[in-house]
Motif scaffolding. Structure first.
Motif, PDB file in Angstrom:
ATOM      1  N   LYS A 108       0.847  -1.196   0.000  1.00 20.99           N
ATOM      2  CA  LYS A 108       0.000   0.000   0.000  1.00 20.99           C
ATOM      3  C   LYS A 108       0.881   1.246   0.000  1.00 20.99           C
ATOM      4  O   LYS A 108       1.934   1.264   0.633  1.00 20.99           O
ATOM      5  CB  LYS A 108      -0.882   0.021   1.253  1.00 20.99           C
ATOM      6  N   GLY A 109       0.441   2.281  -0.708  1.00 20.06           N
ATOM      7  CA  GLY A 109       1.219   3.520  -0.746  1.00 20.06           C
ATOM      8  C   GLY A 109       0.878   4.324  -1.981  1.00 20.06           C
ATOM      9  O   GLY A 109       0.288   3.806  -2.932  1.00 20.06           O
ATOM     10  N   SER A 110       1.264   5.592  -1.953  1.00 19.74           N
ATOM     11  CA  SER A 110       0.940   6.478  -3.082  1.00 19.74           C
ATOM     12  C   SER A 110       1.913   6.295  -4.237  1.00 19.74           C
ATOM     13  O   SER A 110       1.656   6.730  -5.349  1.00 19.74           O
ATOM     14  CB  SER A 110       0.946   7.934  -2.616  1.00 19.74           C
ATOM     15  N   GLN A 111       3.058   5.669  -3.973  1.00 23.92           N
ATOM     16  CA  GLN A 111       4.004   5.289  -5.026  1.00 23.92           C
ATOM     17  C   GLN A 111       4.271   3.797  -4.874  1.00 23.92           C
ATOM     18  O   GLN A 111       4.164   3.262  -3.781  1.00 23.92           O
ATOM     19  CB  GLN A 111       5.337   6.032  -4.859  1.00 23.92           C
ATOM     20  N   LYS A 112       4.621   3.147  -5.984  1.00 27.16           N
ATOM     21  CA  LYS A 112       4.857   1.701  -5.885  1.00 27.16           C
ATOM     22  C   LYS A 112       6.137   1.287  -6.587  1.00 27.16           C
ATOM     23  O   LYS A 112       6.397   1.704  -7.708  1.00 27.16           O
ATOM     24  CB  LYS A 112       3.665   0.938  -6.458  1.00 27.16           C
ATOM     25  N   ALA A 143      -0.706   4.642  -7.070  1.00 28.18           N
ATOM     26  CA  ALA A 143      -0.969   3.343  -6.436  1.00 28.18           C
ATOM     27  C   ALA A 143      -1.486   2.294  -7.412  1.00 28.18           C
ATOM     28  O   ALA A 143      -1.629   1.125  -7.054  1.00 28.18           O
ATOM     29  CB  ALA A 143      -1.971   3.527  -5.296  1.00 28.18           C
ATOM     30  N   GLN A 144      -1.776   2.687  -8.663  1.00 22.21           N
ATOM     31  CA  GLN A 144      -2.355   1.746  -9.636  1.00 22.21           C
ATOM     32  C   GLN A 144      -1.373   1.339 -10.737  1.00 22.21           C
ATOM     33  O   GLN A 144      -1.792   0.775 -11.747  1.00 22.21           O
ATOM     34  CB  GLN A 144      -3.610   2.354 -10.284  1.00 22.21           C
ATOM     35  N   TRP A 145      -0.100   1.651 -10.572  1.00 23.25           N
ATOM     36  CA  TRP A 145       0.940   1.297 -11.547  1.00 23.25           C
ATOM     37  C   TRP A 145       0.723   1.983 -12.901  1.00 23.25           C
ATOM     38  O   TRP A 145       1.219   1.516 -13.922  1.00 23.25           O
ATOM     39  CB  TRP A 145       1.007  -0.231 -11.793  1.00 23.25           C
ATOM     40  N   LYS A 146      -0.002   3.105 -12.923  1.00 25.05           N
ATOM     41  CA  LYS A 146      -0.368   3.722 -14.212  1.00 25.05           C
ATOM     42  C   LYS A 146       0.739   4.579 -14.797  1.00 25.05           C
ATOM     43  O   LYS A 146       1.113   4.439 -15.955  1.00 25.05           O
ATOM     44  CB  LYS A 146      -1.623   4.589 -14.035  1.00 25.05           C
ATOM     45  N   VAL A 147       1.217   5.545 -14.002  1.00 28.37           N
ATOM     46  CA  VAL A 147       2.187   6.515 -14.532  1.00 28.37           C
ATOM     47  C   VAL A 147       3.551   6.264 -13.887  1.00 28.37           C
ATOM     48  O   VAL A 147       3.704   6.377 -12.672  1.00 28.37           O
ATOM     49  CB  VAL A 147       1.734   7.966 -14.258  1.00 28.37           C
ATOM     50  N   PRO A 148       4.535   5.915 -14.705  1.00 30.94           N
ATOM     51  CA  PRO A 148       5.853   5.599 -14.140  1.00 30.94           C
ATOM     52  C   PRO A 148       6.750   6.825 -14.070  1.00 30.94           C
ATOM     53  O   PRO A 148       6.432   7.876 -14.623  1.00 30.94           O
ATOM     54  CB  PRO A 148       6.419   4.616 -15.168  1.00 30.94           C
ATOM     55  N   HIS A 149       7.874   6.695 -13.370  1.00 33.16           N
ATOM     56  CA  HIS A 149       9.040   7.500 -13.703  1.00 33.16           C
ATOM     57  C   HIS A 149       9.713   6.715 -14.809  1.00 33.16           C
ATOM     58  O   HIS A 149       9.938   5.518 -14.679  1.00 33.16           O
ATOM     59  CB  HIS A 149       9.956   7.699 -12.495  1.00 33.16           C
ATOM     60  N   PHE A 150      10.043   7.377 -15.904  1.00 35.58           N
ATOM     61  CA  PHE A 150      10.266   6.682 -17.169  1.00 35.58           C
ATOM     62  C   PHE A 150      11.677   6.146 -17.401  1.00 35.58           C
ATOM     63  O   PHE A 150      11.955   5.618 -18.460  1.00 35.58           O
ATOM     64  CB  PHE A 150       9.893   7.614 -18.333  1.00 35.58           C
ATOM     65  N   GLU A 151      12.576   6.303 -16.438  1.00 33.13           N
ATOM     66  CA  GLU A 151      13.899   5.731 -16.674  1.00 33.13           C
ATOM     67  C   GLU A 151      13.808   4.209 -16.676  1.00 33.13           C
ATOM     68  O   GLU A 151      12.952   3.627 -16.014  1.00 33.13           O
ATOM     69  CB  GLU A 151      14.914   6.201 -15.628  1.00 33.13           C
ATOM     70  N   LYS A 152      14.687   3.585 -17.421  1.00 35.68           N
ATOM     71  CA  LYS A 152      14.754   2.121 -17.450  1.00 35.68           C
ATOM     72  C   LYS A 152      16.123   1.708 -16.919  1.00 35.68           C
ATOM     73  O   LYS A 152      17.145   2.113 -17.467  1.00 35.68           O
ATOM     74  CB  LYS A 152      14.560   1.593 -18.875  1.00 35.68           C
ATOM     75  N   MET A 153      16.105   0.918 -15.851  1.00 37.26           N
ATOM     76  CA  MET A 153      17.340   0.496 -15.195  1.00 37.26           C
ATOM     77  C   MET A 153      17.591  -0.979 -15.494  1.00 37.26           C
ATOM     78  O   MET A 153      16.669  -1.796 -15.477  1.00 37.26           O
ATOM     79  CB  MET A 153      17.239   0.688 -13.681  1.00 37.26           C
TER      80      MET A 153
END
Length: 686
Positions: free
Chosen positions: A215-219, A272-282
Motif C-alpha cells: 500500500k502507498g501512493s508510489q509503488k 498506487a495503480q501502476w499507471k504513470v511511471p518514472h520513465f527511466e529504465k534500469m
C-alpha cells in the motif's frame, strides 16, 4: 526509513566551446560529464580531495546522483550552472561530485547520514561535511535560493562555532556506524517455520490486495520480494500469498510501468495503480523481473508472462547491449528536456498512426480524457487481460494476433522517429550478474538456447573486461579508471556462476563461483559482525555492512545463499554453518520487516523447510536436467554430470548402463530412478 526516490534525466549535449571546464572532464561517467562544464570547481571523489580540504581548512560539499536522475539534472541547470552560486561554493568549499552507480559505498554512507538527519532521503543527495568527511548537513533537491541560503548558514556556523559543528558531525558519524552494527548470535534455534510465518503475517497488513504491491501512493516492483513470496506460497500452501503475487504481477504487466510498445520496465510507479511511471529504465529492474516472470510462468502458466519475458529480452538486446556482450546501466527518462516525452502519446498522433485500428487500441490502452497525464499526453496502460478483452469486444484470437502485430509495428516505427533519451553506457558488474541469472532462468523455463548463449556471453565479457588478476572491478567503460569491486559484485557474480553451473553442468562455472566466494571472504569478512563489509578499504567515515534489500538484493544475504548452496554441493558443513549463523543474526529484523529482508527470508525458507538435492548422473544427464529445470521446484538444488565425478553428489553414481536421478535430503537419498517423472514423484513423497 522511507526513501523518496526521484526520477531521471538526460545527459546534456556537449557544446564545442565552453566558458567553464572543471576536473570532471577527465572522467568517463555520463553523470560526472554532465557537470564538467559547470562554473563549480567540481572534483571526483578521491582521498586527495579530502586531504586538500584539511590543508585549506575548508568544508567539503559532496553531491551524489546518477545520469538518469531527473531532479539531479534540474538542480544542475537551476543551481550548479549559476555563476553566483558557484562563486559561493568555490570560495568556501571543496566540491565533490559522485556518481552513485560508480561509488555505491560513498552513496550508502551519506544516504544513511541524510536519513539520520532528515528522516528520509533521495537523489540528488547533497551533504556538507567537515574536512574529515563527517557530515554536518544533508538534503536532496534545492532551488538556487534554498541552496545559497544553506551554503551561507553552514559556512557561517563552521567559522563562528567550529566546536558545535564538530560535536554534531561526531554524533552523525557515530549514528552511521551504529546503523551498520550487526550482533552475531550463536543460537541457531530461531530458524523455524513459525518465525517465517510471523514475518509474512506481519507483512500481509501492508499488501494492496486490489492493485498489488505494498500500500502507498508510489509503488516499487522490488522483484526479490515477489520471488520469495512465490516460493513461500508454494511451500506453505498459502493461497493468499499466491493470489497476492499473481495480482501484483498482472497489474505491473498491465500497468504503465511496463513499456507496451517496445518491452522492458520503467523504474517505478508514481501512483498506487501502476499507471504513470518514472520513465527511466534500469538494468537491475529488468534483469530481476526476467527471473521473476520466468519463475511465475512455471507456476501460473500465464501466456502474458512469457510475452513479457520475450519482449523484455528483445528490448535489452536492442537498446541496452554493448556490442561486445555486456549490458548498459540505464536509459534516461527525459528527452528534449521533458520527462517521458519519448514514450507518451497525444490522441491525434495515435489516430494518425493507427487509422482504423485506433478505436480498439484506445479501448485496450485506456485512451480517454479522464486518463490524460500531462500536456494532453497519455501513458499506455491496461486494466484487463487479453481473454476478457477479446470476449467483451467480440474479437477472435486470430484477429487479435493480427491487431497486435499491426499496432506494434506502426507505433514502434513512429516512436523510433523521435529523439531518443540518452543511455548511461557504464557496464556494472553486479547488475550484469543479475542479468546472467535472468537469462538463465528464462532459458530453463522456455528452452530458448539463445537465452543461455546471452548469459554466457555476459559471463565472458566480465571475465575479459571486469576481472583483473582475480580482482573484480565494479564498473567498466572503455578508457575508464578501474575501481575496485564491492561485495555485491563478488557475491552476485558467484551466485550467477552457480546458476550457470546448475544449468550447463560445466564445472568451470562451479570453480569460478568458489574462487569468487573465497576472494570475497578474504577481502570483505568482518570478524565483529560475522558478516561482510560492503567495501574492502577504510577510506570512508564508517564501515558499511549492507544487510537489507533495496532495489538490489542484500549482498550479505546473497553471500549467505552462496555459502548455503556450496555447502550442499560439496557437503561442506562449515559453509552451511556460516550461512545459518549469518541468517540467525538477522532473525529479529526480518521477523519485524519482511519487506526489506526478503532475500534473508528466502534463505530462511531453505533452512526451516526441507531442502533437497537432485543429482542427475549419466551420459544423458543434459536432457533430464532440462526436464527437471522446467518444473517449479523451490527449495531444490538441481545438478548434473554426464561423466564420472568424485564430487560428493556424483561420487560412485556414474554407470555405463544408463542415466540415473538421485533425489536426496540431508545426505539421505532415495533409490535412483531413470525418468524426471519418477524423480518428481519421489520428491513429492520424500
Amino acid at each position: 526509513m522511507a526513501i523518496i526516490l526521484f526520477s531521471c534525466s538526460d545527459i546534456k549535449g556537449q557544446k564545442s566551446d565552453h566558458k567553464y571546464t572543471n576536473d570532471l572532464i577527465n572522467e568517463t561517467s555520463p553523470y560526472l560529464l554532465q557537470h564538467a562544464h559547470n562554473p563549480v570547481n567540481w572534483r571526483p571523489w578521491s582521498p586527495s580531495a579530502l586531504e586538500d580540504a584539511k590543508k585549506e581548512d575548508k568544508l567539503v560539499l559532496v553531491s551524489v546522483g546518477y545520469s538518469s536522475c531527473h531532479w539531479c539534472h534540474v538542480m544542475e541547470e537551476e543551481t550548479f550552472e549559476d555563476e553566483e552560486v558557484a562563486k559561493l561554493m568555490n570560495e568556501n568549499f571543496i566540491n565533490i561530485k559522485v556518481d552513485r552507480e560508480e561509488r555505491p559505498d560513498v552513496d550508502h554512507v551519506y544516504m544513511t547520514a541524510l536519513q539520520l538527519i532528515k528522516g528520509n532521503g533521495g537523489w540528488p543527495l547533497n551533504v556538507i561535511t567537515l574536512p574529515n568527511g563527517k557530515p554536518i548537513y544533508g538534503g536532496t533537491y534545492h532551488t538556487k535560493e534554498q541552496w545559497s541560503q544553506v551554503l551561507s548558514e553552514v559556512s557561517k556556523l563552521y567559522k563562528e562555532d567550529p566546536k558545535k559543528a564538530n560535536e554534531y558531525a561526531d554524533m552523525v558519524a557515530k549514528g552511521i556506524q551504529e546503523v551498520n552494527i550487526i550482533q552475531p548470535v550463536s543460537d541457531l534455534g530461531m530458524l523455524t517455520p513459525e518465525v517465517l510465518k510471523n514475518s509474512v503475517d506481519k507483512w500481509k497488513d501492508s499488501w494492496d490486495l486490489k492493485w498489488g504491491g505494498n500500500k502507498g501512493s508510489q509503488k516499487f516492483m522490488i522483484p526479490v520480494n515477489l520471488d520469495f513470496l512465490l516460493d513461500y506460497a508454494i511451500l506453505t500452501e498459502d493461497n493468499d500469498a499466491k493470489d497476492f503475487v499473481k495480482t501484483t504481477l498482472d497489474r505491473i504487466a498491465w500497468g504503465g510501468v511496463y513499456d507496451h510498445i517496445a518491452g522492458g520496465f520503467y523504474r517505478y510507479s508514481t501512483d498506487a495503480q501502476w499507471k504513470v511511471p518514472h520513465f527511466e529504465k534500469m538494468l537491475y529492474d529488468n534483469a530481476q523481473l526476467l527471473s521473476l516472470y520466468s519463475k511465475a510462468y512455471k507456476v501460473f502458466k500465464e501466456p502474458m508472462y512469457k510475452k513479457v519475458v520475450e519482449e523484455t529480452i528483445a528490448f535489452l538486446d536492442r537498446e541496452m547491449k554493448n556490442p561486445e556482450g555486456g549490458y548498459y546501466a540505464a536509459i534516461d527518462a527525459d528527452s528534449e528536456g521533458e520527462e517521458g516525452k519519448f514514450y507518451v502519446w497525444k490522441e491525434e498522433e495515435l489516430k494518425s498512426v493507427l487509422g482504423s485500428d485506433f478505436e480498439t487500441f484506445a479501448k485496450y490502452y485506456n485512451i480517454k480524457r479522464s486518463n490524460i497525464w500531462e500536456n494532453d499526453s497519455y501513458v499506455l496502460f491496461r486494466t484487463t487481460g487479453d481473454e476478457d478483452f477479446i470476449k467483451e469486444n467480440d474479437i477472435s484470437w486470430e484477429e487479435w494476433a493480427e491487431y497486435q502485430e499491426r499496432w506494434q509495428k506502426k507505433i514502434l516505427t513512429a516512436r523510433n522517429k523521435r529523439i531518443r533519451p540518452n543511455t548511461d553506457d557504464k557496464i556494472i558488474t553486479s547488475w550484469n550478474a543479475l542479468l546472467i541469472n535472468g537469462f538463465v532462468d528464462a532459458y530453463n523455463v522456455f528452452q530458448e538456447t539463445d537465452y543461455l548463449k546471452k548469459a554466457e556471453e555476459i559471463f565472458r565479457f566480465i571475465e575479459k573486461n571486469s576481472l583483473d588478476k582475480d580482482q573484480l572491478i565494479h564498473t567498466y567503460k572503455k578508457g575508464s579508471k578501474k575501481s575496485d569491486g564491492f561485495l555485491e559484485d563478488y557475491s552476485f557474480l558467484a551466485n550467477a556462476s552457480l546458476k550457470l553451473y546448475s544449468t550447463t553442468m560445466s564445472v568451470s562455472y562451479l570453480d569460478f563461483a568458489k574462487k569468487m566466494n573465497q576472494i570475497a571472504k578474504d577481502k570483505f569478512a568482518d570478524e565483529n559482525s560475522g558478516m561482510y563489509s560492503f567495501n574492502s578499504d577504510d577510506e570512508l567515515i564508517a564501515q558499511i555492512i549492507k544487510t537489507d534489500d533495496g532495489v538490489l538484493p542484500s549482498p550479505n544475504a546473497v553471500m549467505a545463499e552462496n555459502l548455503f548452496l556450496l555447502g550442499h554441493i560439496d557437503y561442506d558443513k562449515e559453509a552451511t554453518l556460516k550461512a545459518r549463523s549469518m541468517l540467525s543474526s538477522m532473525i529479529s529484523v526480518l521477523e519485524e520487516n519482511a519487506y526489506n529482508y526478503s532475500k534473508w527470508n528466502s534463505l530462511l525458507l531453505k533452512t526451516a523447510y526441507p531442502f533437497y538435492e537432485i543429482a542427475v548422473v549419466g551420459t544423458d544427464a543434459k536432457q533430464l536436467l532440462v526436464e527437471l529445470q522446467q518444473q517449479n521446484l523451490p527449495n531444490t538444488l538441481i545438478v548434473g554430470s554426464s561423466k564420472d565425478s568424485n564430487m560428493p553428489l556424483f561420487k560412485g553414481r556414474y554407470a555405463d548402463d544408463g542415466t540415473y536421478i538421485y533425489v536426496c535430503q540431508d545426505h539421505t537419498c532415495k533409490l535412483p530412478v531413470a525418468t524426471a517423472k519418477e524423480a518428481l514423484e519421489q520428491l513429492k513423497n520424500f
